[in-house]
Design a protein around this motif. Structure first.
Motif, PDB file in Angstrom:
ATOM      1  N   TYR A 122       0.840  -1.204   0.000  1.00 44.95           N
ATOM      2  CA  TYR A 122       0.000   0.000   0.000  1.00 44.95           C
ATOM      3  C   TYR A 122       0.875   1.255   0.000  1.00 44.95           C
ATOM      4  N   PHE A 123       1.953   1.216   0.747  1.00 45.73           N
ATOM      5  CA  PHE A 123       2.874   2.346   0.798  1.00 45.73           C
ATOM      6  C   PHE A 123       3.468   2.612  -0.583  1.00 45.73           C
ATOM      7  N   ILE A 124       3.890   1.567  -1.288  1.00 43.68           N
ATOM      8  CA  ILE A 124       4.426   1.712  -2.640  1.00 43.68           C
ATOM      9  C   ILE A 124       3.368   2.281  -3.579  1.00 43.68           C
ATOM     10  N   ALA A 125       2.144   1.790  -3.445  1.00 48.29           N
ATOM     11  CA  ALA A 125       1.059   2.276  -4.303  1.00 48.29           C
ATOM     12  C   ALA A 125       0.810   3.758  -4.080  1.00 48.29           C
ATOM     13  N   ALA A 126       0.816   4.199  -2.817  1.00 48.29           N
ATOM     14  CA  ALA A 126       0.610   5.619  -2.513  1.00 48.29           C
ATOM     15  C   ALA A 126       1.743   6.458  -3.099  1.00 48.29           C
ATOM     16  N   THR A 127       2.960   5.960  -3.009  1.00 50.98           N
ATOM     17  CA  THR A 127       4.112   6.684  -3.541  1.00 50.98           C
ATOM     18  C   THR A 127       4.017   6.820  -5.059  1.00 50.98           C
ATOM     19  N   GLN A 128       3.714   5.729  -5.725  1.00 50.83           N
ATOM     20  CA  GLN A 128       3.715   5.738  -7.184  1.00 50.83           C
ATOM     21  C   GLN A 128       2.521   6.482  -7.763  1.00 50.83           C
ATOM     22  N   ASN A 129       1.432   6.560  -7.017  1.00 56.27           N
ATOM     23  CA  ASN A 129       0.253   7.278  -7.510  1.00 56.27           C
ATOM     24  C   ASN A 129       0.210   8.733  -7.043  1.00 56.27           C
ATOM     25  N   GLY A 130       1.033   9.055  -6.033  1.00 52.67           N
ATOM     26  CA  GLY A 130       1.101  10.427  -5.558  1.00 52.67           C
ATOM     27  C   GLY A 130      -0.128  10.892  -4.809  1.00 52.67           C
ATOM     28  N   SER A 131      -0.973   9.954  -4.415  1.00 54.51           N
ATOM     29  CA  SER A 131      -2.232  10.319  -3.760  1.00 54.51           C
ATOM     30  C   SER A 131      -2.772   9.108  -3.013  1.00 54.51           C
ATOM     31  N   ILE A 132      -3.252   9.340  -1.804  1.00 50.17           N
ATOM     32  CA  ILE A 132      -3.850   8.254  -1.019  1.00 50.17           C
ATOM     33  C   ILE A 132      -5.124   7.764  -1.686  1.00 50.17           C
ATOM     34  N   SER A 133      -5.964   8.684  -2.117  1.00 53.54           N
ATOM     35  CA  SER A 133      -7.247   8.297  -2.718  1.00 53.54           C
ATOM     36  C   SER A 133      -7.034   7.540  -4.025  1.00 53.54           C
ATOM     37  N   ALA A 134      -6.097   8.008  -4.840  1.00 50.65           N
ATOM     38  CA  ALA A 134      -5.837   7.320  -6.109  1.00 50.65           C
ATOM     39  C   ALA A 134      -5.274   5.929  -5.870  1.00 50.65           C
ATOM     40  N   ALA A 135      -4.354   5.812  -4.892  1.00 52.40           N
ATOM     41  CA  ALA A 135      -3.777   4.506  -4.592  1.00 52.40           C
ATOM     42  C   ALA A 135      -4.836   3.551  -4.052  1.00 52.40           C
TER      43      ALA A 135
END
Length: 306
Positions: free
Chosen positions: A8-21
């Protein structure tokens, strides 16, 4: 710290947004945010700088991100090695090539790998040396083919190819032949990288040692930009022949070897000091070396095999 939290942390980083991740991983945003908060509380550090525009990594977050990518690549390698023990070579192999070699080698090496090892998924990156070093030391690639890596901390290297540097340009004085003295570079406006660029550092150190000077007229940090500037105006650059071999051999650019002194760059395979290359990565590395040797024998590449 659990694997799902890191994902989840990687997803938030790569998407630049909590909601998008959260949408990408198909998880409700409150639950996703709770996982990130739990991870931060467990580590005792803030991982993101939050704003209305999204999230950006803190310094601690960047370190965790690099480590998490390395961890998941290692997990993938363990899985692939287990499969390779019973079947043909498979799995992903990620390689970073020196920007000066990528244009000439990347396509040929990609298709040769596909032919000889069809189940290996080869990903090739071409970046400047500083960025490439980070990919190697953070284990985000299996190995690199990079110049002058003897000073790279935390890496193991294997020399492959020694290359002389050439002055390359489009608008040539009639007096220039197949070689040019280093001292005469002062007469040519050069496009080179910034002050941290390794090739520029090598040139400046050579100038200092020989009592010469060089004329750096334009600073850029992209080899493709070097190429475009040199192709379209009265500027030159200093690179290994392979960097612009396609344009030189097509007659679009000309090159002359720099002598007195000759400046030699060594391309080496380099990988993380404490990581063993997987069976698939070793197969790709061996294939790369064999192909470079063939190109030298056929005089389609300049240099000497080490």
């Amino acid at each position: 710290m659990r694997f799902d939290q890191l994902k989840y942390f990687i997803a938030a980083t790569q998407n630049g947004s909590i909601s998008a991740a959260a949408r990408v991983v198909n998880l409700a945003q409150p639950a996703f945010s709770a996982h990130i908060r739990t991870l931060e509380q467990e580590l005792g550090v803030q991982l993101f700088e939050r704003s209305r525009k999204g999230v950006l990594l803190t310094e601690a977050g960047q370190r965790l991100y690099d480590g998490a990518l390395s961890l998941f690549r290692h997990v993938d390698q363990v899985r692939d090695e287990t499969i390779n023990a019973a079947t043909s070579l498979t799995g992903e192999v990620r390689v970073v090539l020196a920007a000066s070699a990528a244009a000439m080698l990347a396509g040929q090496l990609y298709w040769r790998t596909a032919q000889q090892h069809p189940q290996i998924r080869l990903t090739i990156l071409d970046l400047l040396r500083m960025e490439s070093d980070t990919l190697v030391t953070s284990r985000q690639v299996d190995f690199g083919l990079l110049p002058n890596v003897s000073t790279l901390v935390g890496a193991t290297s294997e020399p492959v190819l020694a290359q002389d540097l050439h002055l390359v340009g489009r608008h040539w004085p009639d007096s220039i032949g197949s070689e040019i003295d280093f001292a005469d570079l002062k007469n040519f406006p050069l496009v080179m990288g910034g002050r941290r660029n390794q090739l520029r550092i090598e040139l400046e150190n050579t100038a200092l040692r020989t009592g010469s000077r060089i004329n750096i007229a334009i600073e850029q940090d992209s080899l493709s930009v070097f190429r475009s500037i040199v192709m379209n105006g009265p500027a030159f650059t200093v690179v290994p022949y392979s960097a612009f071999a396609v344009e030189i051999e097509a007659g679009l650019l000309s090159a002359t070897r720099i002598v007195n002194p000759v400046i030699e760059r060594t391309l080496s395979f380099v990988w993380h000091e404490f990581s063993e290359l997987s069976l698939s990565a070793r197969a790709v590395k061996d294939l790369f070396r064999a192909h470079i040797g063939e190109l030298l024998t056929q005089h389609r590449m300049r240099g000497r095999l080490l």
